[in-house]
Design a protein around this motif. Structure first.
Motif, PDB file in Angstrom:
ATOM      1  N   ARG A   7       0.832  -1.207   0.000  1.00 33.51           N
ATOM      2  CA  ARG A   7       0.000   0.000   0.000  1.00 33.51           C
ATOM      3  C   ARG A   7       0.865   1.255   0.000  1.00 33.51           C
ATOM      4  NH1 ARG A   7      -3.547  -1.231   4.967  1.00 33.51           N
ATOM      5  NH2 ARG A   7      -4.421   0.831   4.625  1.00 33.51           N
ATOM      6  N   ILE A   8       1.973   1.234   0.746  1.00 30.03           N
ATOM      7  CA  ILE A   8       2.897   2.379   0.762  1.00 30.03           C
ATOM      8  C   ILE A   8       3.478   2.599  -0.634  1.00 30.03           C
ATOM      9  CG2 ILE A   8       5.148   3.184   1.601  1.00 30.03           C
ATOM     10  CD1 ILE A   8       4.393   1.961   4.329  1.00 30.03           C
ATOM     11  N   LEU A   9       3.899   1.525  -1.287  1.00 31.43           N
ATOM     12  CA  LEU A   9       4.455   1.659  -2.638  1.00 31.43           C
ATOM     13  C   LEU A   9       3.425   2.197  -3.618  1.00 31.43           C
ATOM     14  CD1 LEU A   9       6.701  -1.525  -2.977  1.00 31.43           C
ATOM     15  CD2 LEU A   9       7.432   0.848  -2.753  1.00 31.43           C
ATOM     16  N   GLU A  10       2.167   1.797  -3.472  1.00 30.20           N
ATOM     17  CA  GLU A  10       1.112   2.315  -4.352  1.00 30.20           C
ATOM     18  C   GLU A  10       0.949   3.824  -4.166  1.00 30.20           C
ATOM     19  OE1 GLU A  10      -2.393   0.045  -3.500  1.00 30.20           O
ATOM     20  OE2 GLU A  10      -1.606  -1.752  -4.482  1.00 30.20           O
ATOM     21  N   VAL A  11       0.980   4.278  -2.913  1.00 28.77           N
ATOM     22  CA  VAL A  11       0.851   5.708  -2.625  1.00 28.77           C
ATOM     23  C   VAL A  11       2.044   6.476  -3.189  1.00 28.77           C
ATOM     24  CG1 VAL A  11       0.832   7.423  -0.766  1.00 28.77           C
ATOM     25  CG2 VAL A  11      -0.610   5.403  -0.595  1.00 28.77           C
ATOM     26  N   THR A  12       3.250   5.934  -3.018  1.00 24.56           N
ATOM     27  CA  THR A  12       4.452   6.664  -3.459  1.00 24.56           C
ATOM     28  C   THR A  12       4.576   6.730  -4.974  1.00 24.56           C
ATOM     29  OG1 THR A  12       5.876   4.700  -3.319  1.00 24.56           O
ATOM     30  CG2 THR A  12       5.710   6.080  -1.352  1.00 24.56           C
ATOM     31  N   LYS A  13       3.944   5.805  -5.694  1.00 20.72           N
ATOM     32  CA  LYS A  13       4.008   5.854  -7.162  1.00 20.72           C
ATOM     33  C   LYS A  13       3.307   7.082  -7.718  1.00 20.72           C
ATOM     34  CE  LYS A  13       4.719   1.028  -8.135  1.00 20.72           C
ATOM     35  NZ  LYS A  13       4.182  -0.248  -8.550  1.00 20.72           N
ATOM     36  N   GLU A  14       2.388   7.640  -6.954  1.00 26.73           N
ATOM     37  CA  GLU A  14       1.646   8.834  -7.381  1.00 26.73           C
ATOM     38  C   GLU A  14       2.454  10.115  -7.165  1.00 26.73           C
ATOM     39  OE1 GLU A  14      -1.270   8.325  -8.878  1.00 26.73           O
ATOM     40  OE2 GLU A  14      -0.960   6.199  -8.500  1.00 26.73           O
ATOM     41  N   LEU A  15       3.512  10.035  -6.376  1.00 32.81           N
ATOM     42  CA  LEU A  15       4.292  11.228  -6.043  1.00 32.81           C
ATOM     43  C   LEU A  15       5.251  11.589  -7.175  1.00 32.81           C
ATOM     44  CD1 LEU A  15       5.207  10.350  -2.341  1.00 32.81           C
ATOM     45  CD2 LEU A  15       3.454  11.943  -3.124  1.00 32.81           C
ATOM     46  N   PRO A  16       5.536  12.882  -7.350  1.00 34.97           N
ATOM     47  CA  PRO A  16       6.512  13.280  -8.373  1.00 34.97           C
ATOM     48  C   PRO A  16       7.937  12.901  -7.954  1.00 34.97           C
ATOM     49  CG  PRO A  16       5.734  15.195  -7.143  1.00 34.97           C
ATOM     50  CD  PRO A  16       4.940  14.021  -6.666  1.00 34.97           C
ATOM     51  N   GLU A  17       8.831  12.871  -8.923  1.00 34.22           N
ATOM     52  CA  GLU A  17      10.230  12.554  -8.654  1.00 34.22           C
ATOM     53  C   GLU A  17      10.806  13.523  -7.618  1.00 34.22           C
ATOM     54  OE1 GLU A  17      14.593  12.612 -10.868  1.00 34.22           O
ATOM     55  OE2 GLU A  17      12.796  12.492 -12.106  1.00 34.22           O
ATOM     56  N   GLY A  18      11.485  12.971  -6.627  1.00 34.83           N
ATOM     57  CA  GLY A  18      12.140  13.791  -5.611  1.00 34.83           C
ATOM     58  C   GLY A  18      11.265  14.159  -4.437  1.00 34.83           C
ATOM     59  N   ALA A  19       9.997  13.760  -4.444  1.00 32.96           N
ATOM     60  CA  ALA A  19       9.101  14.104  -3.338  1.00 32.96           C
ATOM     61  C   ALA A  19       9.477  13.309  -2.091  1.00 32.96           C
ATOM     62  CB  ALA A  19       7.652  13.812  -3.716  1.00 32.96           C
ATOM     63  N   PRO A  20       9.636  13.990  -0.952  1.00 38.24           N
ATOM     64  CA  PRO A  20       9.986  13.275   0.276  1.00 38.24           C
ATOM     65  C   PRO A  20       8.803  12.451   0.781  1.00 38.24           C
ATOM     66  CG  PRO A  20       9.639  15.605   0.723  1.00 38.24           C
ATOM     67  CD  PRO A  20       9.519  15.423  -0.756  1.00 38.24           C
ATOM     68  N   ILE A  21       9.114  11.301   1.340  1.00 38.45           N
ATOM     69  CA  ILE A  21       8.097  10.411   1.902  1.00 38.45           C
ATOM     70  C   ILE A  21       8.403  10.281   3.383  1.00 38.45           C
ATOM     71  CG2 ILE A  21       7.145   8.073   1.838  1.00 38.45           C
ATOM     72  CD1 ILE A  21       8.504   7.977  -1.071  1.00 38.45           C
ATOM     73  N   ALA A  22       7.452  10.675   4.214  1.00 30.89           N
ATOM     74  CA  ALA A  22       7.634  10.603   5.667  1.00 30.89           C
ATOM     75  C   ALA A  22       6.516   9.766   6.270  1.00 30.89           C
ATOM     76  CB  ALA A  22       7.630  12.007   6.266  1.00 30.89           C
ATOM     77  N   ALA A  23       6.818   9.108   7.372  1.00 33.48           N
ATOM     78  CA  ALA A  23       5.847   8.245   8.040  1.00 33.48           C
ATOM     79  C   ALA A  23       4.588   9.019   8.428  1.00 33.48           C
ATOM     80  CB  ALA A  23       6.482   7.595   9.264  1.00 33.48           C
ATOM     81  N   LYS A  24       4.744  10.250   8.858  1.00 36.93           N
ATOM     82  CA  LYS A  24       3.590  11.048   9.293  1.00 36.93           C
ATOM     83  C   LYS A  24       2.557  11.218   8.181  1.00 36.93           C
ATOM     84  CE  LYS A  24       5.744  13.780  12.927  1.00 36.93           C
ATOM     85  NZ  LYS A  24       6.113  15.121  13.365  1.00 36.93           N
ATOM     86  N   ALA A  25       3.012  11.244   6.941  1.00 39.13           N
ATOM     87  CA  ALA A  25       2.092  11.411   5.816  1.00 39.13           C
ATOM     88  C   ALA A  25       1.388  10.107   5.449  1.00 39.13           C
ATOM     89  CB  ALA A  25       2.841  11.950   4.610  1.00 39.13           C
ATOM     90  N   LEU A  26       1.806   9.002   6.055  1.00 38.76           N
ATOM     91  CA  LEU A  26       1.242   7.694   5.715  1.00 38.76           C
ATOM     92  C   LEU A  26       0.459   7.071   6.864  1.00 38.76           C
ATOM     93  CD1 LEU A  26       4.437   6.338   3.914  1.00 38.76           C
ATOM     94  CD2 LEU A  26       2.358   7.198   2.823  1.00 38.76           C
ATOM     95  N   LEU A  27       0.142   7.853   7.876  1.00 39.51           N
ATOM     96  CA  LEU A  27      -0.536   7.306   9.054  1.00 39.51           C
ATOM     97  C   LEU A  27      -1.961   6.844   8.749  1.00 39.51           C
ATOM     98  CD1 LEU A  27       0.767   9.643  11.891  1.00 39.51           C
ATOM     99  CD2 LEU A  27       1.513   7.335  11.290  1.00 39.51           C
TER     100      LEU A  27
END
Length: 196
Positions: A7-27
């Motif tokens: 599920r995390i990988l699915e969410v991150t695929k939508e992000l643009p290149e270089g976008a930071p991924i933090a745990a707080k945004a995935l709660l």
């Protein structure tokens, strides 16, 4: 039930290149400890890059293989998400303006935020906190002149300013002069004496 890491990988695929991924945004996907553990495991498997503690990046997949996101994209995304002012270092500005032939080996940027390092694969990008006067005219050529002169220092700044001012347009000279009041005295004096 779909695994948390999937599920995390699915969410991150939508992000643009270089976008930071933090745990707080995935709660919204799970509890904090589970999200932290899933991010850590994804980094161990090479599905994410650990940029710094608690911040991850999605690697870029192309027909040539997998690579880290470009430094420029990471800096732009960091700027957009944090609201910080981030600009190239004085050494890079001096090189770009032709005031030095030295090419900076390390990627260093000045920021209004806290100092930190970002790890993009094998490349390390330094974000160094800088005084506001060095961040003035952030996305302008006149601001690049300020950072280059700050890097060169008081002993050579005046001579360098005479050299670089000949390459500036009248508008850029006016912009530089308008920033004189925010500069330290050793730099404000020669800048205010420039002729348009």
């Amino acid at each position: 039930m779909i695994a948390l890491s999937t599920r995390i990988l699915e969410v991150t695929k939508e992000l643009p290149e270089g976008a930071p991924i933090a745990a707080k945004a995935l709660l919204h996907l799970g509890k904090r400890a589970a999200v932290d553990q899933a991010l850590s495991r994804l980094a161990e498997r090479g599905k994410l890059l650990r940029a710094r503690r608690g911040v991850y990046l999605r690697p870029v997949e192309s027909r040539f293989g997998v690579r880290a996101p470009s430094v420029e994209k990471v800096v732009e995304e960091t700027k957009a998400r944090s609201g910080e002012t981030i600009v190239s270092s004085g050494a890079a500005a001096a090189n770009h303006l032709g005031l030095t032939t030295q090419v900076p080996v390390r990627q260093v940027y000045l920021t209004s935020g806290p100092s930190r390092e970002l790890h993009l694969g094998k490349q390390v990008v330094q974000l160094k906190h800088a005084p506001l006067w060095q961040l003035t005219l952030a996305n302008r050529r006149a601001g690049e002149v300020v950072r280059a002169l700050a890097w060169l220092g008081p002993k050579t700044a005046e001579r360098a300013l005479r050299s670089v001012s000949q390459k500036l347009t009248p508008t850029e000279v006016r912009e530089l002069k308008s920033a004189a009041s925010s500069l330290p005295t050793w730099l404000a004096r020669p800048v205010s004496e420039l002729h348009v």
